[in-house]
Design a protein around this motif. Structure first.
Motif, PDB file in Angstrom:
ATOM      1  N   ALA A  35       7.314  49.132  68.934  1.00 20.39           N
ATOM      2  CA  ALA A  35       8.684  49.899  68.644  1.00 20.39           C
ATOM      3  C   ALA A  35       7.186  50.878  69.012  1.00 20.39           C
ATOM      4  O   ALA A  35       7.668  52.208  68.808  1.00 20.39           O
ATOM      5  N   PHE A  36       6.146  51.145  68.539  1.00 20.37           N
ATOM      6  CA  PHE A  36       5.201  52.509  68.534  1.00 20.37           C
ATOM      7  C   PHE A  36       5.299  53.318  70.112  1.00 20.37           C
ATOM      8  O   PHE A  36       5.896  54.107  70.642  1.00 20.37           O
ATOM      9  N   TYR A  37       5.373  52.362  71.341  1.00 20.57           N
ATOM     10  CA  TYR A  37       5.670  52.584  72.593  1.00 20.57           C
ATOM     11  C   TYR A  37       7.179  52.878  72.537  1.00 20.57           C
ATOM     12  O   TYR A  37       7.190  53.857  73.184  1.00 20.57           O
ATOM     13  N   SER A  38       7.438  52.255  71.954  1.00 21.06           N
ATOM     14  CA  SER A  38       8.892  53.330  72.016  1.00 21.06           C
ATOM     15  C   SER A  38       9.399  54.325  71.608  1.00 21.06           C
ATOM     16  O   SER A  38      10.467  54.943  72.207  1.00 21.06           O
ATOM     17  N   LEU A  39       9.122  54.643  70.393  1.00 18.77           N
ATOM     18  CA  LEU A  39       9.185  55.498  69.989  1.00 18.77           C
ATOM     19  C   LEU A  39       8.440  56.506  70.774  1.00 18.77           C
ATOM     20  O   LEU A  39       9.245  58.430  70.832  1.00 18.77           O
ATOM     21  N   LEU A  40       6.834  56.433  71.198  1.00 16.67           N
ATOM     22  CA  LEU A  40       6.468  57.569  71.858  1.00 16.67           C
ATOM     23  C   LEU A  40       7.061  58.007  72.980  1.00 16.67           C
ATOM     24  O   LEU A  40       6.611  59.255  73.298  1.00 16.67           O
ATOM     25  N   ALA A  41       7.731  57.129  74.386  1.00 17.62           N
ATOM     26  CA  ALA A  41       8.866  57.431  75.379  1.00 17.62           C
ATOM     27  C   ALA A  41       9.820  58.175  74.736  1.00 17.62           C
ATOM     28  O   ALA A  41       9.755  58.931  75.339  1.00 17.62           O
ATOM     29  N   LEU A  42      11.176  58.069  73.810  1.00 18.37           N
ATOM     30  CA  LEU A  42      11.515  58.962  73.073  1.00 18.37           C
ATOM     31  C   LEU A  42      10.863  60.662  72.769  1.00 18.37           C
ATOM     32  O   LEU A  42      11.396  61.299  73.131  1.00 18.37           O
ATOM     33  N   VAL A  43      10.249  60.411  71.901  1.00 25.85           N
ATOM     34  CA  VAL A  43       9.452  61.602  71.603  1.00 25.85           C
ATOM     35  C   VAL A  43       8.579  62.442  73.157  1.00 25.85           C
ATOM     36  O   VAL A  43       9.354  63.732  73.424  1.00 25.85           O
ATOM     37  N   VAL A  44       8.339  61.979  74.577  1.00 27.53           N
ATOM     38  CA  VAL A  44       7.947  61.876  75.176  1.00 27.53           C
ATOM     39  C   VAL A  44       9.646  62.327  75.723  1.00 27.53           C
ATOM     40  O   VAL A  44       9.562  63.811  76.985  1.00 27.53           O
ATOM     41  N   LEU A  45      10.291  61.701  76.057  1.00 27.01           N
ATOM     42  CA  LEU A  45      11.244  62.019  76.880  1.00 27.01           C
ATOM     43  C   LEU A  45      12.111  63.866  76.567  1.00 27.01           C
ATOM     44  O   LEU A  45      12.955  64.489  76.856  1.00 27.01           O
ATOM     45  N   LYS A  46      12.060  63.292  75.029  1.00 28.37           N
ATOM     46  CA  LYS A  46      12.642  64.510  74.294  1.00 28.37           C
ATOM     47  C   LYS A  46      11.890  66.115  74.764  1.00 28.37           C
ATOM     48  O   LYS A  46      12.731  66.658  74.294  1.00 28.37           O
ATOM     49  N   GLY A  47      11.164  65.887  74.695  1.00 31.96           N
ATOM     50  CA  GLY A  47      10.551  66.969  74.775  1.00 31.96           C
ATOM     51  C   GLY A  47       9.982  67.659  76.219  1.00 31.96           C
ATOM     52  O   GLY A  47      10.073  68.468  76.366  1.00 31.96           O
ATOM     53  N   ILE A  48      10.592  66.830  76.775  1.00 32.54           N
ATOM     54  CA  ILE A  48      10.697  66.657  78.574  1.00 32.54           C
ATOM     55  C   ILE A  48      12.220  67.989  78.287  1.00 32.54           C
ATOM     56  O   ILE A  48      12.321  68.581  79.355  1.00 32.54           O
ATOM     57  N   GLN A  49      13.346  66.878  77.658  1.00 30.81           N
ATOM     58  CA  GLN A  49      14.292  67.735  77.895  1.00 30.81           C
ATOM     59  C   GLN A  49      14.088  68.923  76.835  1.00 30.81           C
ATOM     60  O   GLN A  49      14.668  69.958  77.535  1.00 30.81           O
ATOM     61  N   TRP A  50      13.591  69.165  75.701  1.00 30.81           N
ATOM     62  CA  TRP A  50      13.583  70.465  75.424  1.00 30.81           C
ATOM     63  C   TRP A  50      12.740  71.217  76.416  1.00 30.81           C
ATOM     64  O   TRP A  50      12.909  72.565  76.717  1.00 30.81           O
ATOM     65  N   GLY A  51      11.714  71.139  76.806  1.00 30.18           N
ATOM     66  CA  GLY A  51      10.735  72.881  78.056  1.00 30.18           C
ATOM     67  C   GLY A  51      12.006  72.362  79.052  1.00 30.18           C
ATOM     68  O   GLY A  51      12.226  73.875  79.750  1.00 30.18           O
ATOM     69  N   VAL A  52      13.152  71.520  79.665  1.00 27.59           N
ATOM     70  CA  VAL A  52      13.542  72.039  80.969  1.00 27.59           C
ATOM     71  C   VAL A  52      14.632  72.735  80.043  1.00 27.59           C
ATOM     72  O   VAL A  52      14.968  73.691  80.609  1.00 27.59           O
ATOM     73  N   LYS A  53      15.584  73.079  79.318  1.00 26.30           N
ATOM     74  CA  LYS A  53      16.289  73.880  78.676  1.00 26.30           C
ATOM     75  C   LYS A  53      15.561  74.972  78.068  1.00 26.30           C
ATOM     76  O   LYS A  53      16.159  76.004  78.480  1.00 26.30           O
ATOM     77  N   ARG A  54      14.436  75.045  77.993  1.00 27.29           N
ATOM     78  CA  ARG A  54      13.197  76.294  77.971  1.00 27.29           C
ATOM     79  C   ARG A  54      14.255  76.838  78.889  1.00 27.29           C
ATOM     80  O   ARG A  54      13.772  77.724  78.934  1.00 27.29           O
ATOM     81  N   LEU A  55      13.254  76.212  79.898  1.00 33.32           N
ATOM     82  CA  LEU A  55      13.121  77.036  81.281  1.00 33.32           C
ATOM     83  C   LEU A  55      13.898  77.472  81.915  1.00 33.32           C
ATOM     84  O   LEU A  55      14.586  79.045  82.311  1.00 33.32           O
ATOM     85  N   GLN A  56      15.455  77.032  81.885  1.00 35.85           N
ATOM     86  CA  GLN A  56      16.399  76.680  82.252  1.00 35.85           C
ATOM     87  C   GLN A  56      16.920  78.254  81.414  1.00 35.85           C
ATOM     88  O   GLN A  56      17.596  79.101  81.816  1.00 35.85           O
ATOM     89  N   LYS A  57      16.779  78.203  80.196  1.00 31.10           N
ATOM     90  CA  LYS A  57      17.787  79.223  79.674  1.00 31.10           C
ATOM     91  C   LYS A  57      16.784  80.594  79.988  1.00 31.10           C
ATOM     92  O   LYS A  57      17.694  82.092  79.876  1.00 31.10           O
ATOM     93  N   GLN A  58      14.986  80.617  79.992  1.00 30.10           N
ATOM     94  CA  GLN A  58      14.948  81.620  80.262  1.00 30.10           C
ATOM     95  C   GLN A  58      15.130  82.154  81.614  1.00 30.10           C
ATOM     96  O   GLN A  58      14.636  83.654  81.727  1.00 30.10           O
TER      97      GLN A  58
END
Length: 62
Positions: A35-58
């Motif tokens: 459960a811990f590592y699954s949650l950690l993986a989801l947070v990392v993936l969501k952070g990467i998605q957020w970063g990519v969207k932010r870079l695309q918007k900029q």
């Protein structure tokens, strides 16, 4: 950023506490890790998605 660091530190503290308690049976201990590592993986993936969207918007604005 402060919220992210706070949540991350709480998760890591709870992971360390799980190892202090040897009363946990092996099945629950393995589930906790899963459960811990699954949650950690989801947070990392969501952070990467957020970063990519932010870079695309900029890049579109600039």
């Amino acid at each position: 950023m402060k919220l992210l660091l706070t949540v991350l530190s709480l998760l890591l503290c709870s992971a360390a506490q799980a190892h202090d308690d040897h009363a946990l049976n092996a099945t629950f201990h393995e589930f906790y890790h899963f459960a811990f590592y699954s949650l950690l993986a989801l947070v990392v993936l969501k952070g990467i998605q957020w970063g990519v969207k932010r870079l695309q918007k900029q890049s579109k604005e600039g």
